[in-house]
Design a protein around this motif. Structure first.
Motif, short mmCIF file in Angstrom:
data_model
loop_
_atom_site.label_atom_id
_atom_site.label_comp_id
_atom_site.label_asym_id
_atom_site.label_seq_id
_atom_site.Cartn_x
_atom_site.Cartn_y
_atom_site.Cartn_z
N THR A 27 109.30 -19.44 7.75
CA THR A 27 109.66 -18.27 7.37
C THR A 27 109.12 -16.89 7.95
O THR A 27 109.64 -16.24 8.61
N ILE A 28 107.68 -16.96 8.30
CA ILE A 28 106.89 -15.97 9.11
C ILE A 28 107.25 -16.08 10.47
O ILE A 28 107.49 -15.05 11.24
N LYS A 70 122.94 -20.42 4.54
CA LYS A 70 121.87 -19.62 4.53
C LYS A 70 120.96 -20.03 3.27
O LYS A 70 120.03 -19.29 2.87
N GLU A 71 121.36 -21.03 2.57
CA GLU A 71 120.77 -21.40 1.35
C GLU A 71 119.81 -22.71 1.36
O GLU A 71 120.22 -23.82 1.86
N ILE A 81 118.34 -22.07 -6.16
CA ILE A 81 118.68 -21.60 -4.43
C ILE A 81 117.95 -20.59 -3.79
O ILE A 81 117.92 -19.35 -4.54
N TYR A 82 117.45 -20.86 -2.65
CA TYR A 82 116.70 -19.82 -2.03
C TYR A 82 117.59 -19.18 -0.87
O TYR A 82 118.12 -20.25 -0.15
N LYS A 83 117.87 -17.83 -0.77
CA LYS A 83 119.01 -17.26 -0.04
C LYS A 83 118.16 -16.75 1.24
O LYS A 83 117.28 -15.76 0.95
N ALA A 95 119.39 -21.79 7.03
CA ALA A 95 118.39 -22.86 6.48
C ALA A 95 118.01 -23.83 7.10
O ALA A 95 116.76 -24.24 7.07
N VAL A 96 119.02 -24.53 7.93
CA VAL A 96 118.49 -25.93 8.76
C VAL A 96 117.47 -25.34 9.75
O VAL A 96 116.56 -26.22 10.21
#
Length: 258
Positions: free
Chosen positions: A115-116, A153-154, A179-181, A190-191
């Motif tokens: 994510t960073i 996006k989840e 669920i992380y959005k 997300a992928v």
């Protein structure tokens, strides 16, 4: 950072008040300071949250990331602060403990680093919890967390609260799907996060939602079988959330109700 500045400022005010107006000594003032801080700012939560985060980061740097196919596990115990009027761990406390496990899983699985690197700042979109058996005061339990799928996006995660009896038999007292959005303004999906961590695992596709119950082929199969056998189907969670979202939007726009 603002929260900690406020905490330090509050502590200085309490110490000054205790010494100037109450005539307390240094030790008494310090005890009063710690007591009011713990009560007002929920210090045990802040301390455990950051300590677990630091230890997980150290483990990630030393041992590398854990595979997505494995369950991440942390050990917990029910404290008096977790107990409600019914004499067991309060339902809201399950979510707090689940957050500890999600944060450490994010770090140790490599998702936080991804994510960073991608500049993504997501958030918890929704959570479905199933309570099956109470957890009593001072009872030890474990929280297991695992990535079970993704779509758009989840990211979808399963978490389990597991206890062990005197004979070594496990039981899943509660479990959830969360669920992380990723925000819509972010181009990454997300992928892309999964691919940054494990390209081979990401080959499952741009959309990977197990059609069978997420409680299958897992470490705690027998533990789940010891209860009612209820499971959470990921597609059902998505459907339930979309239904909730449509109802919410209808209340925001009364014209849709007509």
């Amino acid at each position: 950072m603002i929260v900690y500045v406020f905490i330090v400022s509050w502590n200085l005010i309490v110490i000054g008040f205790a010494q100037q107006w109450l005539g307390c000594g240094i030790l008494t003032s310090a005890a009063l300071c710690l007591g009011t801080s713990a009560w007002m700012f929920d210090m045990p939560y802040l301390i455990e949250f950051h300590v677990r985060g630091i230890l997980s980061q150290m483990k990630f740097q030393k041992q590398g990331r854990m595979p997505f196919t494995e369950w991440h596990e942390i050990h917990q115990v029910v404290t008096p602060m977790d107990v409600d009027i019914f004499g067991h761990m309060n339902n809201a406390r399950y979510n707090r403990r689940a957050e500890y496990s999600r944060i450490t899983y994010f770090i140790e699985s490599g998702l936080r680093k991804a994510t960073i690197d991608l500049g993504v700042r997501g958030h918890l979109k929704s959570l479905a919890m199933r309570y099956r058996r109470q957890i009593l005061p001072f009872e030890f339990f474990r929280i297991r967390t695992k990535l079970i799928g993704w779509k758009g996006k989840e990211l979808y995660f399963e978490q389990r609260f597991v206890t062990t009896d005197s004979k070594g038999k496990e039981f899943v007292n509660a479990f959830s799907v969360s669920i992380y959005k990723i925000p819509r303004k972010i181009q990454s999906n997300a992928v892309d996060l999964v691919r940054m961590v494990d390209e081979e695992f990401a080959k499952k596709g741009d959309e990977y939602l197990p059609s069978s119950e997420v409680t299958k082929d897992t470490k705690s199969n027998d533990a789940l079988a010891n209860g009612s056998g209820d499971g959470i189907n990921v597609r059902d969670v998505v459907l339930a959330y979309n239904t909730f979202e449509s109802i919410s939007s209808s209340f925001l726009n009364p014209a849709k109700l007509r």
